[in-house]
Design an enzyme around this catalytic site. Structure first.
Site, PDB file in Angstrom:
ATOM      1  N   CYS A   1      32.589  41.561  17.628  1.00 27.16           N
ATOM      2  CA  CYS A   1      31.461  42.249  16.992  1.00 27.16           C
ATOM      3  C   CYS A   1      31.942  43.232  15.935  1.00 27.16           C
ATOM      4  O   CYS A   1      31.277  43.436  14.904  1.00 27.16           O
ATOM      5  CB  CYS A   1      30.632  42.989  18.032  1.00 27.16           C
ATOM      6  SG  CYS A   1      29.651  41.935  19.102  1.00 27.16           S
TER       7      CYS A   1
ATOM      8  N   ARG B   1      18.055  36.300  18.315  1.00 24.13           N
ATOM      9  CA  ARG B   1      18.160  37.006  17.037  1.00 24.13           C
ATOM     10  C   ARG B   1      17.955  36.042  15.850  1.00 24.13           C
ATOM     11  O   ARG B   1      16.929  36.047  15.201  1.00 24.13           O
ATOM     12  CB  ARG B   1      19.518  37.707  16.924  1.00 24.13           C
ATOM     13  CG  ARG B   1      19.787  38.757  18.017  1.00 24.13           C
ATOM     14  CD  ARG B   1      18.884  39.977  17.894  1.00 24.13           C
ATOM     15  NE  ARG B   1      19.165  41.005  18.869  1.00 24.13           N
ATOM     16  CZ  ARG B   1      20.108  41.928  18.766  1.00 24.13           C
ATOM     17  NH1 ARG B   1      20.903  41.938  17.716  1.00 24.13           N
ATOM     18  NH2 ARG B   1      20.271  42.840  19.701  1.00 24.13           N
TER      19      ARG B   1
ATOM     20  N   HIS C   1      23.836  37.055  21.335  1.00 24.78           N
ATOM     21  CA  HIS C   1      24.490  36.509  20.145  1.00 24.78           C
ATOM     22  C   HIS C   1      25.457  35.408  20.588  1.00 24.78           C
ATOM     23  O   HIS C   1      26.081  35.507  21.657  1.00 24.78           O
ATOM     24  CB  HIS C   1      25.306  37.581  19.410  1.00 24.78           C
ATOM     25  CG  HIS C   1      24.545  38.355  18.390  1.00 24.78           C
ATOM     26  ND1 HIS C   1      24.928  39.619  17.986  1.00 24.78           N
ATOM     27  CD2 HIS C   1      23.444  38.058  17.651  1.00 24.78           C
ATOM     28  CE1 HIS C   1      24.082  40.069  17.072  1.00 24.78           C
ATOM     29  NE2 HIS C   1      23.184  39.141  16.848  1.00 24.78           N
TER      30      HIS C   1
ATOM     31  N   ARG D   1      18.357  47.960  12.342  1.00 23.69           N
ATOM     32  CA  ARG D   1      19.629  47.515  11.757  1.00 23.69           C
ATOM     33  C   ARG D   1      19.480  46.947  10.345  1.00 23.69           C
ATOM     34  O   ARG D   1      20.499  46.684   9.688  1.00 23.69           O
ATOM     35  CB  ARG D   1      20.294  46.480  12.670  1.00 23.69           C
ATOM     36  CG  ARG D   1      20.655  47.016  14.049  1.00 23.69           C
ATOM     37  CD  ARG D   1      21.655  46.122  14.738  1.00 23.69           C
ATOM     38  NE  ARG D   1      22.938  46.093  14.022  1.00 23.69           N
ATOM     39  CZ  ARG D   1      23.953  45.304  14.357  1.00 23.69           C
ATOM     40  NH1 ARG D   1      23.845  44.475  15.386  1.00 23.69           N
ATOM     41  NH2 ARG D   1      25.084  45.339  13.665  1.00 23.69           N
TER      42      ARG D   1
ATOM     43  N   ASP E   1      25.050  51.316  14.527  1.00 23.51           N
ATOM     44  CA  ASP E   1      25.572  49.989  14.853  1.00 23.51           C
ATOM     45  C   ASP E   1      26.329  49.342  13.702  1.00 23.51           C
ATOM     46  O   ASP E   1      26.744  48.182  13.800  1.00 23.51           O
ATOM     47  CB  ASP E   1      24.429  49.056  15.280  1.00 23.51           C
ATOM     48  CG  ASP E   1      23.998  49.287  16.716  1.00 23.51           C
ATOM     49  OD1 ASP E   1      24.778  49.884  17.483  1.00 23.51           O
ATOM     50  OD2 ASP E   1      22.883  48.865  17.073  1.00 23.51           O
TER      51      ASP E   1
END
Length: 288
Positions: A282, A153, A182, A108, A83
């Protein structure tokens, strides 16, 4: 006989001319991009990723940025971090100051170190947040404010750290739909007016709590409101330079609205990245 007065001709509303501004973007090549785990509703290890197609789509985005006068810099990808291509989550950079990331998902967390290393090598100091925070994924500068998402998040505690670090009023917005985990999947800034602190934004109201929708309505009464279909097509995970909007071609209704408001849509298909819950924004960290 006296001539009848002519009816006054109705003037057509013409959108004002938008002005682009050269940007500097930080990105990461999707050499190792894949879906190996599921940390949002878009991800499924049962759906294969076409890595070659993902590479071509990413290159098309880079070409579009360069063709429109923007600078692109790259962070080396790491094989164990699929990612890492989603560079926006790595930090928020405002006025040359870097507020780093502290990822919610354990898978992540090592990405933070890789991006921090790049920023330090480029001469920046990097603040590492104590609370979970996922960079521009949930932190969006918008005129005189920083808009800050929470719910899935980034935590409200991180919002307070952001405000203390930058000294900019930070507005918390509650996300309520897991498909928009997000803030940058549900809202983006189209244009900031120099010297006024004003911003023009686009967002999908259904991604937000009732109170947050009211906050957005008050702050941005002239916002472009997207439909759920366009939001699910990653239409709001877009990047604007003030005139050109790099946008998912699947978000047809939003594209029509942008054109009507005087923007120039630049459709770029990043559909392979949708399988991981990401899109154009992103993949794009802006260095301000």
């Amino acid at each position: 006989m006296p001539r009848k007065p002519r009816k006054k001709r109705r003037e057509r509303s013409v959108p004002k001319s938008r002005v682009s501004r050269p940007r500097r973007y930080l990105v990461c090549e999707p050499r190792h991009f894949d879906v190996r785990y599921a940390i949002n509703p878009w991800m499924s290890a049962d759906i294969p990723v076409d890595t070659a197609l993902a590479g071509r789509q990413w290159e098309a985005l880079m070409s579009a940025y360069r063709d429109h006068g923007h600078t692109v810099e790259t962070v080396p990808p790491v094989a164990t971090l699929p990612d890492m291509v989603f560079a926006a989550n790595s930090a928020l950079v405002v006025g040359g100051r870097v507020f780093g990331s502290s990822f919610h998902a354990p898978q992540r967390r090592p990405e933070s170190v890789e991006y921090e290393t790049w920023f330090k090598a480029a001469g920046y100091d990097v603040y590492r947040p104590e609370a979970p925070c996922e960079g521009e994924g949930d932190l969006i500068p918008a005129g005189r404010y920083i808009l800050a998402g929470t719910g899935f998040r980034t935590t409200p505690a991180a919002h307070r750290e952001v405000q203390e670090f930058f000294g900019v009023p930070t507005i918390g917005l509650q996300l309520v739909d897991p498909y928009f985990y997000h803030l940058d999947t549900a809202l983006f800034v189209l244009e900031e007016t120099a010297g006024t602190g004003e911003a023009h934004v686009a967002y999908y109201p259904g991604a937000f709590s009732t109170g947050s929708r009211e906050v957005l309505r008050r702050l941005f009464p002239d916002a472009v409101l997207a439909t759920r279909d366009d939001a699910l097509a990653f239409g709001l995970n877009s990047v604007s330079d003030g005139r050109h909007v790099f946008v998912a071609p699947q978000a047809t209704g939003l594209i029509d609205q942008l054109s009507a408001h005087g923007y120039v849509p630049v459709p770029v298909d990043l559909s392979e990245f949708h399988k991981a819950g990401g899109g154009i924004k992103c993949c794009t960290q802006e260095i301000r």
